[in-house]
Design a protein around this motif. Structure first.
Motif, short mmCIF file in Angstrom:
data_model
loop_
_atom_site.label_atom_id
_atom_site.label_comp_id
_atom_site.label_asym_id
_atom_site.label_seq_id
_atom_site.Cartn_x
_atom_site.Cartn_y
_atom_site.Cartn_z
N SER A 294 51.18 -21.25 -30.42
CA SER A 294 50.71 -21.75 -29.14
C SER A 294 51.87 -21.85 -28.15
CB SER A 294 50.07 -23.13 -29.32
OG SER A 294 49.68 -23.66 -28.09
N ASP A 295 51.72 -21.17 -27.00
CA ASP A 295 52.74 -21.20 -25.96
C ASP A 295 52.10 -21.42 -24.60
OD1 ASP A 295 55.57 -20.65 -26.94
OD2 ASP A 295 54.48 -19.05 -27.97
N ILE A 296 52.93 -21.64 -23.58
CA ILE A 296 52.49 -21.89 -22.22
C ILE A 296 52.43 -20.56 -21.47
CG2 ILE A 296 52.90 -23.14 -20.08
CD1 ILE A 296 52.35 -24.97 -22.44
N TYR A 297 51.32 -20.33 -20.79
CA TYR A 297 51.11 -19.12 -19.99
C TYR A 297 50.61 -19.52 -18.60
CZ TYR A 297 51.10 -16.42 -24.39
OH TYR A 297 51.42 -15.84 -25.60
N THR A 298 50.80 -18.64 -17.62
CA THR A 298 50.16 -18.79 -16.33
C THR A 298 49.28 -17.58 -16.04
OG1 THR A 298 52.00 -17.77 -15.10
CG2 THR A 298 52.04 -20.17 -15.39
N MET A 299 48.22 -17.81 -15.27
CA MET A 299 47.35 -16.72 -14.82
C MET A 299 47.28 -16.75 -13.30
SD MET A 299 43.25 -16.04 -15.29
CE MET A 299 43.30 -15.14 -16.83
N ASN A 300 47.54 -15.60 -12.67
CA ASN A 300 47.35 -15.44 -11.24
C ASN A 300 45.86 -15.27 -10.97
OD1 ASN A 300 46.98 -13.83 -8.68
ND2 ASN A 300 49.19 -14.16 -8.58
N LEU A 301 45.28 -16.14 -10.13
CA LEU A 301 43.84 -16.13 -9.92
C LEU A 301 43.37 -14.93 -9.09
CD1 LEU A 301 43.10 -19.91 -9.33
CD2 LEU A 301 42.70 -18.56 -11.39
N GLN A 302 44.28 -14.31 -8.34
CA GLN A 302 43.89 -13.12 -7.58
C GLN A 302 43.92 -11.86 -8.45
OE1 GLN A 302 45.87 -15.62 -5.91
NE2 GLN A 302 43.85 -16.14 -5.08
N THR A 303 45.00 -11.69 -9.22
CA THR A 303 45.15 -10.47 -10.03
C THR A 303 44.62 -10.64 -11.45
OG1 THR A 303 47.36 -11.10 -10.81
CG2 THR A 303 47.21 -9.92 -8.71
N ARG A 304 44.45 -11.89 -11.88
CA ARG A 304 44.07 -12.23 -13.26
C ARG A 304 45.12 -11.80 -14.29
NH1 ARG A 304 38.70 -14.17 -13.03
NH2 ARG A 304 38.55 -14.90 -10.90
N LYS A 305 46.33 -11.56 -13.84
CA LYS A 305 47.40 -11.22 -14.76
C LYS A 305 47.95 -12.49 -15.40
CE LYS A 305 48.89 -6.91 -12.58
NZ LYS A 305 50.02 -6.19 -11.92
N VAL A 306 48.23 -12.40 -16.71
CA VAL A 306 48.72 -13.54 -17.48
C VAL A 306 50.20 -13.33 -17.80
CG1 VAL A 306 48.49 -14.83 -19.63
CG2 VAL A 306 46.44 -14.00 -18.46
N ARG A 307 50.99 -14.37 -17.58
CA ARG A 307 52.44 -14.30 -17.85
C ARG A 307 52.83 -15.41 -18.81
NH1 ARG A 307 57.21 -16.06 -14.84
NH2 ARG A 307 55.80 -17.03 -13.33
N ARG A 308 53.60 -15.07 -19.82
CA ARG A 308 54.04 -16.03 -20.82
C ARG A 308 55.30 -16.75 -20.35
NH1 ARG A 308 54.93 -14.47 -27.23
NH2 ARG A 308 55.50 -16.56 -27.99
N LEU A 309 55.33 -18.08 -20.51
CA LEU A 309 56.48 -18.87 -20.06
C LEU A 309 57.34 -19.39 -21.20
CD1 LEU A 309 54.88 -21.02 -17.20
CD2 LEU A 309 56.03 -18.81 -17.03
N THR A 310 56.75 -19.74 -22.34
CA THR A 310 57.54 -20.26 -23.46
C THR A 310 57.41 -19.33 -24.66
OG1 THR A 310 55.74 -21.65 -24.35
CG2 THR A 310 57.19 -22.63 -22.68
N ARG A 311 58.47 -19.30 -25.46
CA ARG A 311 58.49 -18.47 -26.67
C ARG A 311 59.15 -19.28 -27.77
NH1 ARG A 311 57.43 -13.10 -25.49
NH2 ARG A 311 57.38 -12.61 -23.25
N ASP A 312 58.33 -20.01 -28.49
CA ASP A 312 58.85 -20.89 -29.52
C ASP A 312 57.88 -20.86 -30.69
OD1 ASP A 312 61.02 -23.27 -29.81
OD2 ASP A 312 59.16 -23.84 -30.82
N PRO A 313 58.37 -20.89 -31.93
CA PRO A 313 57.47 -20.84 -33.09
C PRO A 313 56.65 -22.11 -33.30
CG PRO A 313 59.76 -21.13 -33.80
CD PRO A 313 59.79 -20.82 -32.34
N ASN A 314 56.90 -23.15 -32.50
CA ASN A 314 56.14 -24.39 -32.60
C ASN A 314 55.10 -24.48 -31.49
OD1 ASN A 314 57.60 -25.96 -34.88
ND2 ASN A 314 59.27 -25.20 -33.59
N ILE A 315 54.39 -25.60 -31.42
CA ILE A 315 53.28 -25.76 -30.47
C ILE A 315 53.78 -26.26 -29.13
CG2 ILE A 315 51.14 -27.01 -30.01
CD1 ILE A 315 50.69 -27.13 -33.03
N ASP A 316 53.52 -25.49 -28.06
CA ASP A 316 53.76 -25.90 -26.68
C ASP A 316 52.42 -25.99 -25.98
OD1 ASP A 316 56.50 -25.69 -27.22
OD2 ASP A 316 56.64 -23.67 -26.38
N THR A 317 52.13 -27.12 -25.34
CA THR A 317 50.81 -27.28 -24.74
C THR A 317 50.84 -28.34 -23.63
OG1 THR A 317 48.46 -27.66 -25.25
CG2 THR A 317 50.05 -29.04 -26.41
#
Length: 463
Positions: A294-317
């Motif tokens: 589980s990691d943190i992502y953002t989605m642009n509401l116009q393009t619907r593109k998803v970008r990942r912000l965190t990269r960790d083997p544990n839970i980010d939420t």
């Protein structure tokens, strides 16, 4: 001179002229009030809010949401004054006087008050109002706020609206009074969206529901066929994002309050927490579980593109933006236990801010003022609501119960709403508490309630 204005501190912001058909009645005076929230010692201001004057006409249609009803003008006037009084009393900063203690039971906005009568009952401030039905079916509402000791008007407004909007008019008046006497914006003309729970453990139904901040004008937005979770308002308060399980699969939805339209943002298997809008409303941040992580992502509401912000083997939420949009707070167990972390909005400069040994932290949310982060703290078998500065300093616990969770901020950053679980009955209810921790109140709902989210102000209190 011993006047309300001279012995109180903190200048209020001036309000201006004619806005959207709402008229400022005479020039506002400088008004101040001493409210030291930080010390936890607040002496509520004695304020008189007698029944408003009722002009000729009526009855007035005041029902909403299919519950049509009518009121005589004098009933309308009393109830409108009651909304203003109840709002200010709930803030904990004002002490509305009992109508039984007043020498004058009505105060007209068109007649200069007999100030001696109000000083005799120890009122520092007076609200004089009136409602006047118009021939076009609308109603005019006037009010003036008076400094009793200085014998001068602080501010006054005239509103023209449909009678059915009477509660909103009352909330707007309360917001003006709050702002003029504290120097900060009010929070009464707002709504709460939450999860309405019914059916018991064996047949649980979770519906999206919305209501005014005082519990009135309650509506269900979903029918309960699909499990819904974690609703959040957009910055313009016209949309709600939430998580729903459709055919047992999690989906992120946008719900438009103007049109009633539900829109699917995407199918995200194994989502661990609902999305939350960015301050500009152009994107949402969410926690996604992909490949078992589980990691943190953002989605642009116009393009619907998803970008990942965190990269960790544990839970980010549970990510929440700062009001500037430049940083966000989230919780993670990357350090061995569930703690709070702050990072830049692009995912850089991640650092931990919670350090109470043996405690866990969850559901962080950044204050709209930017000065504090609220959270749920789990320690010694209890869940409590607290706040800390964005650097982790100054932690304060505001509640003390078995299980308090899911804080959400009022738009002025002075009050928190959350939900409380009763350990004996299993029932959950909405509660509010201010930053002193002393003004704790129950928010009435027709069924069990959880996971509230507070809207921004529906509009400027002076417009």
């Amino acid at each position: 001179m011993n006047t309300l204005a001279s012995r109180l501190t903190g200048m209020g912001r001036r309000v201006a002229g004619l806005v959207a058909g709402i008229v400022l009645l005479a020039a506002p005076a400088a008004a101040q009030i001493q409210v030291d929230i930080r010390s936890g010692s607040v002496n509520p201001l004695p304020i008189a809010i007698p029944a408003f004057e009722a002009g000729p006409g009526g009855p007035l249609a005041v029902g909403k949401n299919g519950a049509q009803t009518t009121l005589a003008a004098d009933q309308f006037a009393r109830r409108l004054a009651g909304v203003v009084s109840a709002d200010l009393a709930r803030s904990g900063l004002f002490k509305p006087l009992s109508p039984k203690a007043m020498l004058d039971d009505v105060a007209s906005p068109n007649v200069r008050p007999r100030f001696a009568n109000w000083r005799a009952v120890s009122a520092d401030a007076l609200v004089a109002g009136g409602i006047y039905p118009r021939g076009d079916g609308q109603v005019r509402v006037d009010f003036r706020l008076w400094d009793v000791l200085a014998e001068e008007q602080i501010t006054g407004y005239r509103y023209v609206a449909q009678p059915a909007e009477w509660r909103q008019i009352g909330h707007k008046i309360a917001d003006v009074i709050y702002q003029r006497l504290t120097g900060e914006r009010g929070y009464f003309n707002t709504r709460i969206v939450y999860i309405a729970e019914s059916g018991g453990e064996l047949n649980v139904r979770k519906r999206l529901a919305i209501m005014d901040q005082d519990g009135y004008n309650h509506q269900y937005l979903t029918n309960g066929d699909d499990l819904v979770l974690t609703p959040r308002f957009s910055p313009d308060q016209q949309e709600i994002t939430y998580l729903a399980y459709y055919n047992d699969q999690p989906r992120v939805y946008l719900y438009n309050l103007d049109t009633g339209r539900h829109e699917v943002l995407g199918d995200f298997p194994n989502m661990t927490f609902a999305p939350r809008f960015s301050p500009d409303g152009n994107s949402v941040v969410m926690s996604l579980a992909r490949a078992g992580n589980s990691d943190i992502y953002t989605m642009n509401l116009q393009t619907r593109k998803v970008r990942r912000l965190t990269r960790d083997p544990n839970i980010d939420t549970s990510a929440s933006y700062a009001p500037s949009g430049e940083r966000m707070v989230f919780n993670s167990d990357r350090g061995g236990s569930q703690q709070l972390y702050v990072m830049n909005a692009d995912g850089s400069d991640i650092h931990r801010i919670s350090f109470d040994g043996g405690a866990r932290y969850a559901t962080p949310v950044w204050s709209p003022r930017g000065d504090l982060i609220a959270f749920t703290k789990i320690a010694s078998g209890k869940f409590v609501i607290g706040v800390m500065r964005p650097d982790g300093s100054g932690e304060r616990i505001l509640t003390d119960a078995y299980q308090d969770e899911g804080p959400t901020w009022s738009p002025n950053g002075r009050v928190l709403m959350f939900f409380r679980l009763n350990p004996n009955t299993g029932a959950s209810s909405l509660m509010s508490v201010d930053l002193t921790g002393r003004n704790l109140r129950v928010i009435e709902t027709p069924v069990d309630a959880s996971d509230p989210a507070w809207s921004p102000l529906l509009d400027n209190p002076n417009s």
